[in-house]
Motif scaffolding. Structure first.
Motif, PDB file in Angstrom:
ATOM      1  N   UNK A  43      44.723  46.227  30.900  1.00 41.61           N
ATOM      2  CA  UNK A  43      46.132  46.205  31.277  1.00 41.61           C
ATOM      3  C   UNK A  43      46.425  47.051  32.515  1.00 41.61           C
ATOM      4  N   UNK A  44      45.390  47.686  33.057  1.00 44.03           N
ATOM      5  CA  UNK A  44      45.554  48.356  34.347  1.00 44.03           C
ATOM      6  C   UNK A  44      45.104  47.400  35.456  1.00 44.03           C
ATOM      7  N   UNK A  45      44.876  46.126  35.102  1.00 39.76           N
ATOM      8  CA  UNK A  45      44.417  45.153  36.096  1.00 39.76           C
ATOM      9  C   UNK A  45      42.948  45.306  36.421  1.00 39.76           C
ATOM     10  N   UNK A  46      42.218  45.983  35.523  1.00 38.66           N
ATOM     11  CA  UNK A  46      40.806  46.275  35.770  1.00 38.66           C
ATOM     12  C   UNK A  46      39.942  45.045  35.586  1.00 38.66           C
ATOM     13  N   UNK A  47      38.912  44.972  36.421  1.00 45.58           N
ATOM     14  CA  UNK A  47      37.857  43.976  36.260  1.00 45.58           C
ATOM     15  C   UNK A  47      36.628  44.711  35.745  1.00 45.58           C
ATOM     16  N   UNK A  48      35.597  43.948  35.412  1.00 46.24           N
ATOM     17  CA  UNK A  48      34.380  44.594  34.943  1.00 46.24           C
ATOM     18  C   UNK A  48      33.720  45.383  36.076  1.00 46.24           C
ATOM     19  N   UNK A  49      33.751  44.792  37.275  1.00 42.73           N
ATOM     20  CA  UNK A  49      33.229  45.516  38.438  1.00 42.73           C
ATOM     21  C   UNK A  49      34.021  46.806  38.633  1.00 42.73           C
ATOM     22  N   UNK A  50      35.333  46.733  38.376  1.00 48.17           N
ATOM     23  CA  UNK A  50      36.185  47.911  38.544  1.00 48.17           C
ATOM     24  C   UNK A  50      35.771  49.046  37.622  1.00 48.17           C
ATOM     25  N   UNK A  51      35.424  48.713  36.382  1.00 46.88           N
ATOM     26  CA  UNK A  51      35.006  49.739  35.422  1.00 46.88           C
ATOM     27  C   UNK A  51      33.755  50.460  35.936  1.00 46.88           C
ATOM     28  N   UNK A  52      32.768  49.675  36.379  1.00 43.21           N
ATOM     29  CA  UNK A  52      31.542  50.302  36.900  1.00 43.21           C
ATOM     30  C   UNK A  52      31.798  51.005  38.227  1.00 43.21           C
ATOM     31  N   UNK A  53      32.783  50.500  38.993  1.00 40.94           N
ATOM     32  CA  UNK A  53      33.120  51.141  40.270  1.00 40.94           C
ATOM     33  C   UNK A  53      33.701  52.529  40.025  1.00 40.94           C
ATOM     34  N   UNK A  54      34.512  52.650  38.980  1.00 36.06           N
ATOM     35  CA  UNK A  54      35.088  53.965  38.653  1.00 36.06           C
ATOM     36  C   UNK A  54      33.980  54.940  38.252  1.00 36.06           C
ATOM     37  N   UNK A  55      32.991  54.445  37.520  1.00 35.00           N
ATOM     38  CA  UNK A  55      31.842  55.287  37.163  1.00 35.00           C
ATOM     39  C   UNK A  55      31.046  55.650  38.419  1.00 35.00           C
ATOM     40  N   UNK A  56      30.878  54.671  39.310  1.00 32.08           N
ATOM     41  CA  UNK A  56      30.105  54.907  40.542  1.00 32.08           C
ATOM     42  C   UNK A  56      30.790  55.955  41.418  1.00 32.08           C
TER      43      UNK A  56
END
Lengths: 387, 139
Positions: A139-152
């Protein structure tokens, strides 16, 4: 618990299969697995099957397992679908190992299948996001790439790693995919191209991400003391473990280390009585390049915050001292979600038996690492052959 | 096709959509947001409701390219282009994922102070859903 072995493993080529649905993909992988059993085997003697699938697209969400085995005329045996997102295959293998190890079963199929390229763009984007946390991350408009991008981004903040080290993971895995006839991308990419690819979720770009893939894979699990009825070269599963964690990154103590992986790895090393230094080569879950660097650390190949040095120094290339993802990994071999954990077994099986062709590496001890979601679930296995 | 948060699901969490209603463990005092079934620290299952400040700092973030936006956010992506999603560490301790707003994506940094504000999130089942986003703390 009795010892277990894998005596057959096979897969479809990974990629786009317009001609095949999940049943045809499964049949092809089953056939490849059966062909790999040196002395052959009687499929009707299977006494259980576990099929990993996320069920992308909802092609057969209910009773997926039996829809596949019955397609091959195998009825009667207990079959079930195992779902833990991208770690569905790893957990199917874990169930098969438990079933044989417990003494309850003597010949168990561990399989995985996914049909992803049938989906329209919108449905694909929908499905690729469902393995994270739906209520808040999504619901924050996150994609799966976005989740790993935040970790990166956090990893680049906490360590001395540079953005380029992420791209070097892609370059290495494409080098391996280039010599794997089953890989989706059988071509190398230059560092310049990998670093300059279009951004998808900063700091990650298109070449930090694995593709969407059609594919299936199968492995045959039997008691170790019966393995030689099937082959002179069994691959023993000496270590195995699973773990779980909060789905959302924000609920975890750290986002640069996956506790589900650390739990699974500790269990696997303990059971096999091995340490990370004993591992000769590994197949790890590089759904995004950052995931491979985190895997180096969570599997104990490098200290916390130092995993990037392995890629910087070339140690995990095919000619390095710890080759990782000789298959090309999820990045170049491809990532048919539920099949991936079993596809890793196929690479390990071929490598340990000396059947890996142009990408053959030396080793008697191998490891595979399969992650669901962004680390909500994980499995780790250790495999050995007679030296 | 969306994130499938139905109206009843949304309504049950309205204290976490339109406010920062968390819970404090009656045993060890750990604050959880959003509420959990057990204390994340000691696993006690008794809590008191607490109203959190809605302020915190950026723990990490990403800038999402419009082409990859989930279908339910495609409209926002078309209208605004790249948008920022972040994990914010609230002053009371818990972290939460939300969009950042009222800010140039290139100026976002880890550690930057932010505060919550109610904004339009997306539309599903023909109903506009409001919820919190974060923006620069001094706004």
């Amino acid at each position: 618990m009795r010892d277990v072995a894998i005596v057959g493993a096979g897969q479809t080529p990974y990629g786009d299969h317009p001609e095949a649905g999940i049943k045809e993909l499964f049949a092809s992988a089953f056939g490849a697995m059966a062909d790999s059993v040196d002395r052959g085997f009687d499929a009707t003697a299977l006494d259980a099957a576990y099929v990993g699938s996320l069920g992308v697209g909802g092609s057969q969400l209910g009773i997926t397992g039996a829809s596949l085995t019955s397609h091959l005329g195998l009825t009667g045996l207990p079959v079930q679908r195992v779902e833990n997102a991208c770690a569905s295959g790893g957990f199917a293998l874990l169930d098969a190992v438990h079933a044989v190890g417990s003494g309850a079963s003597d010949a168990v199929l561990a399989a995985g299948v996914e049909k992803m390229l049938d989906l329209s763009g919108d449905r694909s984007k929908y499905w690729l996001g469902v393995s994270g946390d739906t209520e808040y991350e999504r619901l924050a408009g996150m994609t799966f790439a976005g989740v790993y991008a935040i970790a990166a981004r956090r990893y680049l903040h906490e360590t001395d790693a540079e953005r380029e080290h992420l791209s070097r993971v892609a370059v290495k895995n494409h080098e391996n995919g280039a010599v794997n006839p089953k890989a989706q991308f059988q071509r190398e990419v230059s560092l310049e191209r990998a670093t300059g690819a279009p951004e998808i979720a900063a700091p990650l770009n298109l070449y930090d991400a694995c593709p969407t893939t059609d594919g299936a894979a199968c492995a045959l699990v039997v008691p170790a003391d019966e393995a030689r009825e099937y082959t002179d070269d069994p691959v023993y599963v000496t270590g195995f473990g699973g773990g779980s964690d909060h789905l959302a990154l924000h609920d975890r103590e750290t986002i640069t280390s996956l506790s589900a992986v650390r739990e699974a790895a500790e269990a696997a090393y303990d059971r096999a009585d091995k340490t990370p230094e004993d591992v000769d080569f590994a197949e790890v879950h590089d759904c995004f390049t950052i995931a491979e660097l985190l895997a180096y650390e969570d599997l104990g190949f490098a200290d916390r915050g130092e995993g990037w040095r392995l890629i910087a120094e070339g140690r995990t290339r095919r000619d390095g001292d710890l080759p990782v993802n000789t298959s090309g990994g999820l990045k170049a071999k491809g990532h048919p979600l539920g099949a991936t954990g079993i596809g890793q077994v196929v690479e390990v099986f071929d490598q340990l038996r000396g059947d890996a062709g142009d990408r053959q590496v030396d080793g008697d001890v191998a490891l595979s690492h399969n992650v669901g979601g962004s680390g909500g679930a994980a499995t780790v296995f250790i495999y050995e052959v007679d030296a | 096709m969306g994130a499938h948060i139905s109206i009843p699901m949304y309504e049950r969490t309205v204290g976490q959509r339109l406010a920062f209603e968390g819970e404090r463990c009656t045993d060890c005092g750990t604050v959880a947001f959003p509420p959990k079934g057990a204390c994340p620290d000691c696993r006690n299952d008794e809590f008191e409701t607490v109203d959190l400040s809605g302020t915190g700092t950026v723990y990490s973030h990403t800038v999402l390219s419009p082409g990859g936006a989930p279908p339910e956010f495609a409209g926002q992506a078309r209208a605004e282009g790249r948008y920022v999603a972040a994990i914010v560490e609230l002053d009371e301790g818990p972290r939460i994922t939300a969009q950042l707003t009222d800010i140039d994506p290139e100026t976002v940094e880890i550690g930057m102070p932010v505060s919550g504000r109610i904004r339009r999130i997306y539309e599903e089942e023909g109903v506009v859903r409001y919820g919190f986003k974060f923006g620069p703390a001094d706004d």
